[in-house]
Design an enzyme around this catalytic site. Structure first.
Site, PDB file in Angstrom:
ATOM      1  N   ARG A 185       9.688 -33.571   8.471  1.00 53.15           N
ATOM      2  CA  ARG A 185       8.356 -32.992   8.656  1.00 53.15           C
ATOM      3  C   ARG A 185       7.527 -33.299   7.409  1.00 53.15           C
ATOM      4  O   ARG A 185       7.986 -33.123   6.290  1.00 53.15           O
ATOM      5  CB  ARG A 185       8.487 -31.492   8.861  1.00 53.15           C
ATOM      6  CG  ARG A 185       7.249 -30.834   9.381  1.00 53.15           C
ATOM      7  CD  ARG A 185       7.497 -29.351   9.582  1.00 53.15           C
ATOM      8  NE  ARG A 185       8.375 -29.064  10.702  1.00 53.15           N
ATOM      9  CZ  ARG A 185       9.060 -27.925  10.818  1.00 53.15           C
ATOM     10  NH1 ARG A 185       8.979 -26.998   9.884  1.00 53.15           N
ATOM     11  NH2 ARG A 185       9.824 -27.714  11.857  1.00 53.15           N
ATOM     12  N   ARG A 207       5.135 -23.088   3.404  1.00 53.95           N
ATOM     13  CA  ARG A 207       5.145 -24.341   4.169  1.00 53.95           C
ATOM     14  C   ARG A 207       3.734 -24.900   4.294  1.00 53.95           C
ATOM     15  O   ARG A 207       2.811 -24.428   3.639  1.00 53.95           O
ATOM     16  CB  ARG A 207       5.778 -24.089   5.523  1.00 53.95           C
ATOM     17  CG  ARG A 207       7.220 -23.635   5.359  1.00 53.95           C
ATOM     18  CD  ARG A 207       7.887 -23.509   6.682  1.00 53.95           C
ATOM     19  NE  ARG A 207       9.302 -23.192   6.527  1.00 53.95           N
ATOM     20  CZ  ARG A 207      10.151 -23.168   7.537  1.00 53.95           C
ATOM     21  NH1 ARG A 207       9.728 -23.448   8.763  1.00 53.95           N
ATOM     22  NH2 ARG A 207      11.406 -22.862   7.353  1.00 53.95           N
ATOM     23  N   LYS A 209      11.181 -18.184   5.311  1.00 58.15           N
ATOM     24  CA  LYS A 209      10.002 -19.063   5.301  1.00 58.15           C
ATOM     25  C   LYS A 209       8.715 -18.263   5.088  1.00 58.15           C
ATOM     26  O   LYS A 209       8.677 -17.034   5.335  1.00 58.15           O
ATOM     27  CB  LYS A 209       9.939 -19.846   6.592  1.00 58.15           C
ATOM     28  CG  LYS A 209       9.863 -19.012   7.853  1.00 58.15           C
ATOM     29  CD  LYS A 209       9.925 -19.931   9.053  1.00 58.15           C
ATOM     30  CE  LYS A 209      10.322 -19.190  10.316  1.00 58.15           C
ATOM     31  NZ  LYS A 209      10.603 -20.060  11.430  1.00 58.15           N
ATOM     32  N   LYS A 253       4.338 -18.663   5.595  1.00 51.83           N
ATOM     33  CA  LYS A 253       3.317 -19.512   6.206  1.00 51.83           C
ATOM     34  C   LYS A 253       1.919 -18.998   5.883  1.00 51.83           C
ATOM     35  O   LYS A 253       1.675 -17.788   5.964  1.00 51.83           O
ATOM     36  CB  LYS A 253       3.510 -19.544   7.726  1.00 51.83           C
ATOM     37  CG  LYS A 253       4.856 -20.139   8.142  1.00 51.83           C
ATOM     38  CD  LYS A 253       5.019 -20.133   9.644  1.00 51.83           C
ATOM     39  CE  LYS A 253       6.310 -20.829  10.043  1.00 51.83           C
ATOM     40  NZ  LYS A 253       6.525 -20.814  11.488  1.00 51.83           N
ATOM     41  N   CYS A 275       7.033 -26.040  22.282  1.00 51.14           N
ATOM     42  CA  CYS A 275       7.769 -26.546  21.110  1.00 51.14           C
ATOM     43  C   CYS A 275       8.635 -27.726  21.545  1.00 51.14           C
ATOM     44  O   CYS A 275       8.682 -28.078  22.710  1.00 51.14           O
ATOM     45  CB  CYS A 275       8.631 -25.440  20.532  1.00 51.14           C
ATOM     46  SG  CYS A 275      10.077 -25.101  21.557  1.00 51.14           S
ATOM     47  N   CYS A 332      16.240 -30.183  19.036  1.00 52.59           N
ATOM     48  CA  CYS A 332      16.324 -28.926  18.293  1.00 52.59           C
ATOM     49  C   CYS A 332      17.678 -28.257  18.528  1.00 52.59           C
ATOM     50  O   CYS A 332      18.065 -27.983  19.662  1.00 52.59           O
ATOM     51  CB  CYS A 332      15.205 -27.976  18.695  1.00 52.59           C
ATOM     52  SG  CYS A 332      15.381 -26.423  17.800  1.00 52.59           S
ATOM     53  N   CYS A 351      13.539 -21.348  22.573  1.00 54.37           N
ATOM     54  CA  CYS A 351      14.339 -20.229  22.078  1.00 54.37           C
ATOM     55  C   CYS A 351      13.381 -19.195  21.515  1.00 54.37           C
ATOM     56  O   CYS A 351      12.181 -19.459  21.384  1.00 54.37           O
ATOM     57  CB  CYS A 351      15.337 -20.712  21.011  1.00 54.37           C
ATOM     58  SG  CYS A 351      14.650 -20.851  19.366  1.00 54.37           S
ATOM     59  N   CYS A 404       8.349 -21.223  17.708  1.00 56.07           N
ATOM     60  CA  CYS A 404       7.586 -22.261  16.996  1.00 56.07           C
ATOM     61  C   CYS A 404       6.206 -22.512  17.612  1.00 56.07           C
ATOM     62  O   CYS A 404       5.267 -22.837  16.899  1.00 56.07           O
ATOM     63  CB  CYS A 404       8.373 -23.559  16.947  1.00 56.07           C
ATOM     64  SG  CYS A 404       9.868 -23.385  15.978  1.00 56.07           S
TER      65      CYS A 404
HETATM   66  S1  SF4 Z   1      11.083 -22.425  19.258  1.00 53.72           S
HETATM   67 FE1  SF4 Z   1      13.286 -22.628  19.155  1.00 53.72          FE
HETATM   68  S2  SF4 Z   1      13.730 -24.320  20.526  1.00 53.72           S
HETATM   69 FE2  SF4 Z   1      11.576 -24.441  20.077  1.00 53.72          FE
HETATM   70  S3  SF4 Z   1      11.470 -25.841  18.367  1.00 53.72           S
HETATM   71 FE3  SF4 Z   1      11.465 -23.763  17.544  1.00 53.72          FE
HETATM   72  S4  SF4 Z   1      13.602 -23.375  17.106  1.00 53.72           S
HETATM   73 FE4  SF4 Z   1      13.574 -25.134  18.477  1.00 53.72          FE
END
Ligand code: SF4
Length: 1497
Positions: free
Chosen positions: A992, A1061, A1126, A1128, A1347, A1353, A1392, A1396
């Protein structure tokens, strides 16, 4: 032997090119031809150099090395000031000379040395010994004629100097009639010292490749480049071609002869080509196949190799292997041909060979092909070894011929010294049991014990005897010699043995004389015992030089059982154990046992003082020789594990080669040597040498354990200063202590009751529980082992008395990935109605979440995996010792609550509950330990990058690389497949970029585009943090990729990790001036909060060495622990909240003054998205507004908020570590007061602001300065080319002409900014050509984001980026049906709950729970001001559509003017509003009639 032109030529070049020369004498009575040639040179040369002669059989390797060491401090000056000291070594080929080089080659190989080895004339012209050396050296050059010898001697000298590596130059002594043209003496040194030629190397396909520019693909590529450069320099010096491969004869031949031997180059046979190799190493497969035209039907590999110990010769194997990898329509037949006296071979002989080849087999017989006269003593099958012949004569035992390869090697190396203690030849005298290793070990032990008893008796005798002076003196001296002998270097053992034998004979004679005179009895009982054991005097002397081996082979000796091996190792006897494994790699599943022979190596290594090697004769012949010699020299037990995969005696070369290659490459059979003697020598040498690229996981873990102490030193700065200051010596001592401890533990463990703990775990929780369980079992004295379920076989489990199982559950009651193969095997056995586990006692502990599947109809998914396993084991006959244990995430202490009930029952059932456990459990290693031990984010990343044996980095380093902007991932689509193949996961990395505000120039865009192609998966992604992300970067590309990013004047530092970040900023296309101001502010914040460690520059940009100055680093803001989690920061410019300011730890809402000037910011704090399914201690939180600050104050406000979090954040529990929890724990007021105290002033009251959206302003805008900006829609930020959507190409083409900038948005879209009016047509044309100006998407799609999730991931539980567009296809149909095509509904999806894509602020969101299954959330504020809430905990696509259809319809019909979907679902009573993060779970599951009964919290 007189000095032939070849010898003269080589001796002269060596003399003139070297700084020192060594020459080995020939075996007496011969005289080395080099002696005369060198003597003549030293009398004529201007500056004579000394030539050191090494007696025949002397340790030439040791002398060469010591010469290099001595000279390393000297500078012998060269014309351009370089000080590379070249050593040349001249010798005739003889196994007694060359084999002694082998043990030194690993060290010698990195010295500038040329080994000129002359091949004598027939029948002494066998190349076998040369080929052994070749295997262990980087370069091997072969000369056939005197002229070749001269030219290649020059080439070899230059190559050794430029590359500082050892070069083997092999040439034939040849005849006096040959002629060679010599180069002037004056030209030699300038040629040797000239700069390395920079050339465009042409690869084998003819494609030009610039050496300086091209990335050297691997080590062998670099070696080929080095050879090519030296060959070019030599050709330009000599004005003659210098070629690695020469082909002559027919243009489109049917037969191709590869020759390794002094065959005449004038032979011309129709339809046949002759390939002569001059470069024998590095010999790339493409170089071989390039010499084989497609017309070829037969390949005859003629090698002058008659004393080869294994069936197939080296060049033959290389040709077979090269052709195998070559995709030809028709594969030619490859035959091995034994080349006899090559000098007498005529064209007619070759013609007859060709005819024989094409007609052989027609009568059903296959014979060994030969060419030229063979020596009389050698048959067509080569020399039959005496040991093999002996074995063959044994009636009862048949030794498969493949396996004889290793025993033949032993004989070759140790000759008369060799004793195969359990040889089948003993079958005559001691029945077949004598081949049993255990029996043999007992016999050896008996011999040793008898000798020790003899020594003791002699000492008694010496103290009390009345013997006369002669015998007394002889016995004393014998004892003295024996004591001294153990300390005498191996090279002197022969002398000692002779001395001892001499004493032995004289003592025996004296004893017999005393006995004859009847004086023995009066001398006492000890004297009688010594007399009776007199035969042992000679035996003891003989043992001193014996190389004693016990062979364990599936075929002819009983395999060495675990207890036998343990006794052999624990005995400390100087005995060597050779264990053969013939299991083919591809059949390992059928044969496999986790306690296979490979694991024997680990067991032995754990002992500390055992030599261990793992070898494979068809992978590295030289390594086998090296290992056998080292094992022989090691003064204690040695274990050599030898691989030779075959299924039957008829197994072909290709089969064995393929199986060996697969096993070695996959790390199933790693090649290594573990020599503890190196540690004891104090040489600083590493005990462990890895000889193959791949490394088995278990082996890696063993090595990791070895490195553990150095890790501890880093992790615990409080450790004793001497350990910290002198890692070298102290660690060696510590390691020995550790080895001793491991040894003691193993001894205990071997006798303790065994217990096996197996786990299946996706997220690592069940694995941790299993490992802790095993550790606690060990503390109670059980011999516990722990493994993932899929790493063991059902047959092996059947042999275990007690097995405890720990499993979590995945998806809808499925097994975690690493337990699925086991479950398949269990199910299959149940289906076959078998009961293989009747002897096994078991219990299962299952871990799940009662709330994960809240609907009553789904309740059976709770801990389904564990429950199923429990039932299966019972049906297979296993006896349950205690009932199934259930761990529930919903319990007060999560699964620990259930576990605490289950574990004591286990100990009780096993009868160890009364045992007092005194030792404290080791503290688990957490991210906090890793950070503080990392020396400011260094860890062992640099070393990990250099480790080519795995595509991964060390687990602790993967935590640290996040701070460098790098995540380790693996391709989850093929994870199962790779596991089934026994291969490690397909590791790659995500990188990244740090790019505050998401702004980059067109030239930077072009570099990003190129980096994605060259280092990544060909696409890249704009992320929700307004930056670029590259996926699929493999380890070898990491460093070049990071360097390329830095070359673009961007970096990746702190793009991830527990630091601040990438700072994000509203994209606001129309407010040019304001954007410039907030962008500048964001950059200042980003720079101000950047970590100060220099590790990034050291590791990735080679700015300086990692070691040394490391401790000078300080982190004024972060300290060595960095932040708890983290952090932000975002800057929003109302009315746009495209950055979702309330999702960030710190937010700055721009406040504009009367003149539209930025005057300052409202400061927000405490936003955050991540949640863990089912863990109510975790929740999303929208930030609070703390007050107002000026622009100048802003940077320090961000800093102080971060520092309060640094000092108050929860470092015990990462799931509770974000600022949002700290603020809720402290209370907003207390938190704000603490910030203000650190600032030294109070924040001003917040000023009014208003947001109206958090989606992007698509399309064209004109800034205040008249420049044009276009916001493109890039679905989910993926920059790629798809049919009809070649956006990657489009943006590349635009970047080539664009003069403004690019600006990423936090919604994963892209602005092309600052387009001057005159450039507008060109940009518009490009946008139109690639359909990038298309914005005719539905309002739903334009407001969506997802995401990455699968496949990269590692945390993804369900699809996201690949699935959301498909779901939107369906939902937008519903919208269109209800007239809502252009209405914006913010819909987000993540794979998940980490959040993100900020799903918890969307109006409608889906958060992955299991493949195809999501939580559905409703009620977020349209402009990101309010959190949503879980509406349904588990929905699949049909359910989503069924829920949304009436809801959207109702929204279309009943919404108020300007009412957004998120507000509507609250007003319409679908869901309650979320007032604050802590209340997120309240009223989840819908309201009133829309409430899901089982979903109530
Ligand atoms: S939300 Fe979860 S699955 Fe999606 S990119 Fe972030 S860590 Fe990975």
């Amino acid at each position: 032997m007189s000095a032939s032109p070849s010898v003269q030529a080589v001796a002269r070049v060596a003399y003139l090119a070297s700084d020192s020369i060594f020459s080995s004498d020939a075996a007496l009575p011969s005289i080395s031809p080099f002696v005369t040639a060198l003597n003549a040179l030293s009398s004529t040369a201007h500056a004579p150099i000394s030539v050191q002669r090494i007696p025949f059989g002397g340790d030439s390797g040791a002398m060469l090395l010591s010469s290099h060491r001595d000279r390393s401090s000297l500078s012998l000056g060269s014309p351009n000031g370089t000080t590379v000291n070249l050593t040349s070594y001249l010798t005739l080929s003889h196994s007694h000379i060359l084999h002694h080089l082998l043990p030194h080659l690993p060290e010698l190989v990195y010295t500038p040395t040329v080994l000129h080895v002359a091949i004598s004339t027939f029948p002494e012209d066998d190349l076998a010994d040369i080929l052994v050396l070749r295997a262990a050296l980087p370069f091997c050059i072969y000369s056939r004629s005197a002229q070749d010898a001269h030219d290649n001697a020059l080439l070899a000298s230059r190559l050794a100097r430029t590359e500082r590596r050892t070069v083997l130059h092999v040439f034939h002594v040849g005849t006096a009639e040959e002629h060679a043209e010599f180069i002037d003496e004056e030209s030699i040194k300038p040629y040797l010292f000239a700069e390395r030629v920079s050339l465009n190397r042409f690869n084998e396909t003819g494609e030009a490749k610039s050496v300086s520019a091209a990335k050297v693909e691997d080590e062998s590529d670099a070696l080929v480049s080095a050879y090519d450069a030296a060959a070019l320099a030599t050709a330009s010096l000599l004005q003659r071609p210098v070629q690695a491969v020469t082909t002559s004869g027919a243009y489109a031949p049917r037969t191709v002869l590869f020759t390794l031997g002094s065959l005449s180059s004038d032979i011309n046979v129709e339809d046949t080509a002759i390939v002569e190799l001059s470069l024998l190493k590095p010999l790339s497969p493409t170089r071989i196949t390039a010499a084989i035209p497609s017309s070829a039907r037969y390949i005859l590999v003629c090698e002058q190799v008659r004393r080869w110990s294994i069936k197939w010769t080296p060049l033959y194997l290389e040709v077979v292997s090269a052709l195998q990898a070559d995709n030809r329509d028709e594969q030619p037949r490859v035959r091995s041909v034994l080349l006899g006296d090559a000098t007498t071979v005529t064209a007619e002989d070759v013609r007859s060979l060709v005819v024989r080849t094409s007609t052989e087999g027609q009568d059903g017989k296959k014979v060994r092909l030969t060419l030229g006269a063979l020596p009389l003593t050698e048959g067509a099958h080569g020399t039959i070894r005496s040991e093999e012949a002996k074995f063959a004569s044994a009636q009862h035992v048949h030794i498969p011929r493949h396996e004889a390869s290793y025993t033949t090697l032993l004989e070759t190396l140790f000759g008369a010294r060799l004793e195969i203690a359990n040889s089948p030849s003993h079958v005559y005298d001691a029945a077949i049991v004598s081949t049993s290793p255990e029996f043999t070990l007992g016999r050896i032990r008996g011999e040793e014990d008898a000798i020790q008893t003899l020594e003791r008796d002699i000492k008694v005798l010496l103290s009390e005897s009345t013997f006369d002076g002669t015998l007394h003196r002889l016995l004393s001296e014998w004892i003295a010699v024996r004591n001294a002998g153990s300390r005498i270097a191996s090279g002197k053992t022969k002398d000692v043995r002779e001395l001892e034998t001499n004493f032995a004979d004289r003592i025996v004679a004296a004893l017999e004389e005393i006995e004859a005179q009847g004086g023995l009895k009066s001398a006492g009982a000890a004297a009688v015992r010594v007399y009776q054991a007199r035969a042992l005097f000679r035996a003891a002397a003989a043992l001193r030089t014996r190389s004693r081996w016990i062979v364990g082979s599936d075929a002819w000796a009983y395999d060495l059982g675990a207890s036998g091996l343990h006794h052999a190792i624990a005995s400390g006897l100087d005995v060597n154990i050779l264990l053969l494994d013939s299991t083919p790699y591809s059949r390992r599943q059928a044969h496999g046992s986790r306690r296979g022979k490979q694991d024997v190596g680990l067991y032995a290594m754990n002992h500390g003082d055992v030599y261990v090697a793992s070898v494979a004769v068809y992978a590295s012949y030289a390594q086998v020789l090296q290992a056998l010699m080292e094992a022989d020299a090691f003064p204690g037990p040695s274990v050599v594990l030898a691989y030779l995969p075959y299924t039957s005696e008829e197994s072909t070369a290709l089969e064995i080669l393929k199986e060996t290659k697969m096993a070695v490459d996959a790390g199933y059979w790693p090649l290594y040597r573990w020599n503890p003697a190196k540690d004891h020598e104090g040489s600083g040498n590493e005990c462990f040498s890895l000889d193959s690229d791949a490394i088995k996981n278990e082996l890696q873990r063993f090595l990791d354990r070895q490195n553990h102490l150095s890790q501890l030193v880093r992790a615990r700065p409080r450790m004793p200063a001497e350990l910290v200051s002198g890692l070298g010596e102290q660690l060696k001592v510590a390691r020995r202590a550790r080895a001793r401890k491991a040894y003691e533990e193993l001894l205990t463990a071997i006798d303790a009751p065994p217990l096996t703990v197996l786990y299946a775990s996706d997220g690592g929780k069940a694995e941790k529980v299993a490992k802790r369980l095993a550790m606690r079992a060990k503390m109670r004295g059980l011999s516990a082992s722990v493994a993932a379920m899929d790493t063991v076989k059902l047959e092996d489990i059947a042999k275990e008395p007690i097995v405890l199982w720990v499993t979590s559950v995945a998806g809808q009651g499925e097994f975690p990935q690493n337990g699925r193969a086991m479950v398949k095997a269990l199910n299959a056995a149940v289906a076959r109605k078998e009961r293989p586990l009747e002897a096994v006692k078991f219990s299962v502990f299952a871990m799940g979440d009662t709330h994960y599947w809240p609907r009553p109809e789904d309740a059976h998914y709770y801990n389904k995996a564990g429950k199923d396993l429990d039932a299966r084991l019972e049906s297979l006959g296993a006896q349950r010792v205690i009932p199934l244990g259930l761990g529930d995430d919903q319990d007060a202490d999560g699964p620990e609550t259930g576990y605490r009930l289950w574990e004591p029952q286990v100990w009780k059932a096993l009868g160890v509950d009364e045992i007092q456990v005194q030792e404290a459990e080791p503290e688990p290693i957490t991210n906090e330990h890793i950070k503080v031990a990392s020396q400011y984010l260094r860890g062992t990343i640099k070393e990990g990058l250099e480790d080519t044996s795995t595509g991964a980095l060390a687990p602790s380093d993967t935590q640290l690389t996040k701070f460098h902007g790098i995540y380790q991932q693996d391709d989850r689509d093929i994870r199962d497949e790779r596991a089934a193949q026994g291969a490690e996961p397909a590791y790659s990395f995500m990188i990244r970029v740090r790019m505050p505000g998401g702004v980059c120039r067109p030239d930077q865009w072009l570099l990003m585009d190129q980096i994605a192609d060259e280092h990544g998966c060909g696409t890249f992604k704009i992320t929700t943090r307004q930056t670029f992300q590259f996926h699929g970067v493999i380890k070898g590309h990491l460093k070049p990729a990071i360097q390329d990013i830095n070359r673009a004047l961007l970096d990746t530092l702190a793009a991830c990790g527990d630091v601040n970040r990438n700072v994000i900023v509203s994209a606001i296309p129309s407010l040019t001036k304001l954007h410039a101001q907030v962008y500048a502010f964001a950059k200042r914040v980003s720079e101000h909060l950047l970590p100060r460690t220099t590790a990034y520059h050291e590791i990735w940009l080679d700015k300086k060495l990692v070691a040394g100055d490391a401790l000078k680093d300080i982190e004024p803001l972060y300290g060595e622990f960095y932040l708890p989690r983290k952090f932000k920061v975002a800057v929003a410019v109302p009315p746009t909240n495209d950055v979702d300011i309330f999702a960030n730890d710190v937010g700055f809402i721009a406040i504009v003054g009367e003149n539209d000037e930025l005057v300052g910011f409202n400061v927000t704090a405490g936003g955050g998205m991540g949640v863990t399914h089912g863990n109510k201690k975790t929740y999303p939180r929208a930030a609070d507004v703390l007050g107002f600050c000026t622009i100048e104050q802003g940077v320090y406000v961000a800093e102080k908020i971060m520092l309060v979090q640094r000092d108050n954040g929860n470092r015990e529990d990462r799931k509770n570590a974000r600022l949002k929890y700290t603020m809720d724990r402290m209370g907003v007021d207390v938190f704000k007061a603490e910030v203000e105290e650190r600032l030294g002033y109070k924040l001003q009251p917040a000023r009014p602001y208003a947001f109206d959206r958090n989606i992007d302003d698509y399309g064209w805008h004109i800034g205040e300065d008249g420049k044009h900006h276009f916001t493109c829609f890039i679905e989910n930020g993926r920059i790629q080319d798809e049919p009809g959507k070649e956006f990657k190409t489009a943006l590349r083409e635009i970047a080539k002409v664009h003069k403004g900038a690019f600006r990423c948005t936090a919604n994963q879209h892209l602005l092309i900014t600052d387009i001057a009016t005159e450039d507008l047509p060109q940009i518009k044309a490009l946008l139109a050509r690639y359909k990038l100006d298309n914005l005719s998407y539905t309002g739903l799609r334009l407001s969506s984001s997802a995401c990455v999730a699968f496949p990269t991931c590692g945390l993804a539980m369900a699809e996201s980026e690949r699935y959301l567009p498909i779901l939107i296809d369906k939902v937008e149909t519903i919208c269109e049906e209800n007239g809502l095509r252009n209405d914006s509904i913010v819909m987000r999806m993540t794979g998940c709950p980490n959040g993100c894509a900020r799903p918890y602020l969307a109006e409608v969101a889906f958060v992955g729970k299991a493949p195809g299954t999501y939580s559905m959330l409703l009620g977020g504020g349209y402009h990101g001001e309010r959190l949503n809430k879980i509406y349904r905990e588990t929905v699949t696509e049909p359910e989503i559509l069924a829920i949304l259809r009436p809801m959207i319809k109702q929204y279309a019909l009943e919404r108020r003017e300007g009412e957004h979907f998120g507000d509507f679902v609250i007003r319409a009573g679908y869901i309650a509003p979320t007032t604050e993060g802590k209340a997120w779970y309240d009223k989840m599951g819908g309201e009133g009639q829309h409430r899901e009964v089982s979903g109530s919290a």
